[in-house]
Design a protein around this motif. Structure first.
Motif, short mmCIF file in Angstrom:
data_model
loop_
_atom_site.label_atom_id
_atom_site.label_comp_id
_atom_site.label_asym_id
_atom_site.label_seq_id
_atom_site.Cartn_x
_atom_site.Cartn_y
_atom_site.Cartn_z
N UNK A 20 0.83 -1.22 0.00
CA UNK A 20 0.00 0.00 0.00
C UNK A 20 0.86 1.26 0.00
N UNK A 21 2.10 1.14 0.47
CA UNK A 21 2.98 2.30 0.58
C UNK A 21 3.50 2.77 -0.78
N UNK A 22 3.45 1.90 -1.80
CA UNK A 22 4.02 2.30 -3.09
C UNK A 22 3.20 1.86 -4.31
N UNK A 23 2.08 1.21 -4.11
CA UNK A 23 1.31 0.65 -5.22
C UNK A 23 0.00 1.42 -5.39
N UNK A 24 -0.09 2.24 -6.44
CA UNK A 24 -1.27 3.08 -6.64
C UNK A 24 -2.53 2.27 -6.86
N UNK A 25 -2.45 1.14 -7.56
CA UNK A 25 -3.66 0.35 -7.77
C UNK A 25 -4.18 -0.22 -6.44
N UNK A 26 -3.27 -0.56 -5.53
CA UNK A 26 -3.67 -1.02 -4.20
C UNK A 26 -4.33 0.13 -3.43
N UNK A 27 -3.78 1.33 -3.56
CA UNK A 27 -4.38 2.50 -2.92
C UNK A 27 -5.81 2.70 -3.41
N UNK A 28 -6.01 2.60 -4.74
CA UNK A 28 -7.34 2.78 -5.32
C UNK A 28 -8.30 1.71 -4.81
#
Length: 79
Positions: A20-28
């Motif tokens: 989650x700290x570096x993955x934009x798709x995970x953030x979304x």
């Protein structure tokens, strides 16, 4: 409901770790995930950014999730 959410029942806990700290798709994905489905973890001993994940990273994961969800860390802990 998008295809990511369709693949699992709504009550299934979803692990959220250091990615989650570096993955934009995970953030979304986390932005759309209900609080009751969040399961914060550290993926130990998986390597992220060239370093093995550590249990101490759980606070970094929680702070990031709180930011994505636009709540305080204290509110996230209550959820």
């Amino acid at each position: 409901m998008d295809s990511k959410n369709r693949s699992r029942p709504q009550s299934t806990p979803m692990p959220v770790g250091p990615s989650i700290l570096s993955n934009q798709s995970m953030n979304d994905f986390v932005a759309e995930l209900p609080f009751e489905n969040l399961l914060l973890e550290t993926d130990c001993p998986v390597v992220f950014g060239g370093r093995p994940a550590r249990p101490a990273w759980i606070k970094d994961v929680a702070v990031k999730v709180a930011s994505i969800k636009d709540v305080s860390l204290q509110e996230l802990e209550k959820e």
